[in-house]
Enzyme design. Structure first.
Site: not given
Length: 282
Positions: A102, A247
């Protein structure tokens, strides 16, 4: 009858035959111009003129001509189902898992993650933010070229539950446009920042043709733990259908890069198949 008399009669008869034929021909020709009543001549009936020849099309013009009569009729695209909760797991044969990243793309960390995935011939999902993607379109292009799936993570990573419906649509639409421009197609998946979903997010996502995908295993790498801690969380949570959240932006993600290098080969050696999900239309 003498010979001279015979020749004279023969020539006279021949002249008479020729004169009769000429008269018949003249009458036929006159009939073409004066038929019916009165003496007003009429024009002969001519065959209909052929349509003018079409000028050849330029090569570019041929692409504009619709093709008909070939193949089955195209069905109207199906509407995406409006869900009331996000998908948490994915279906697949055997020990299938999905890796997701992400907040990117970030040129400091995303290329290293892509390099590791390419080394092991693995496909992953990247939920990108529009404000990050707009300045790093080359990374989205690379994701497309290498078979990864790019999803929508809004434009500026806001808390959707505090936004109006119009603001949520703007956050999603702007990101869809950037992804389409760089990736080559509009995203089919979206993920709410912070995992904060509401009815408007589900409805607007469906209107834009996207399915909501959450996660099963959270590496909590945003808290900047050691790489070995991230590896342990992935290995302990590994199971068929699991979706792993990591991430590639939003802070120092060097530990996420190092952790992927460790746990990815271990998952593959354990028999897991790392893949990207397929859409299931209603």
């Amino acid at each position: 009858m003498t010979k001279d008399q015979f020749l004279t009669r023969l020539l006279s008869r021949r002249r008479a035959l020729l004169a009769g034929a000429a008269a018949v021909g003249a009458a036929g020709t006159a009939g073409l111009f004066a038929a019916g009543t009165g003496d007003t001549p009429k024009r002969p009936v001519l065959p209909a003129a052929a349509p003018p020849a079409r000028r050849p099309l330029k090569p570019s013009a041929y692409r504009l001509q619709p093709l008909t009569g070939y193949g089955p009729p195209r069905a109207a695209p199906r509407r995406t189902l409006v869900r009331h909760e996000p998908l948490l797991k994915v279906s697949g044969r055997g020990r299938t898992m999905v890796l997701t990243f992400d907040d990117g793309p970030d040129p400091r960390y995303t290329p290293d993650i892509l390099d590791t995935l390419a080394e092991y011939d693995v496909r992953a999902m990247f939920f990108v933010c529009g404000e990050m993607a707009v300045g790093n379109k080359d990374l989205l292009t690379r994701m497309s070229d290498e078979g990864h799936t790019v999803g929508n993570h809004t434009w500026s990573h806001p808390l959707l539950t505090r936004l109006s419906r119009g603001r949520i649509r703007s956050e999603m639409e702007r990101t869809c446009d950037v992804i389409e421009e760089a990736y080559g197609e509009r995203p089919q998946w979206f993920r709410a920042p912070y995992g904060a979903w509401n009815r408007a997010a589900f409805q607007l996502g469906a209107e834009l043709g996207m399915e909501p995908l959450a996660w099963t295993v959270d590496t909590l790498d945003w808290t900047a733990p050691a790489a070995r801690t991230i590896v342990g969380r992935v290995e302990n949570g590994a199971a068929p259908g699991v979706v792993v959240l990591s991430h590639d932006a939003g802070g120092d993600r060097s530990q996420s890069v190092r952790a992927l290098r460790d746990y990815l080969p271990q998952l593959l050696d354990s028999g897991y198949h790392i893949t990207v999900p397929r859409r299931h239309y209603a």
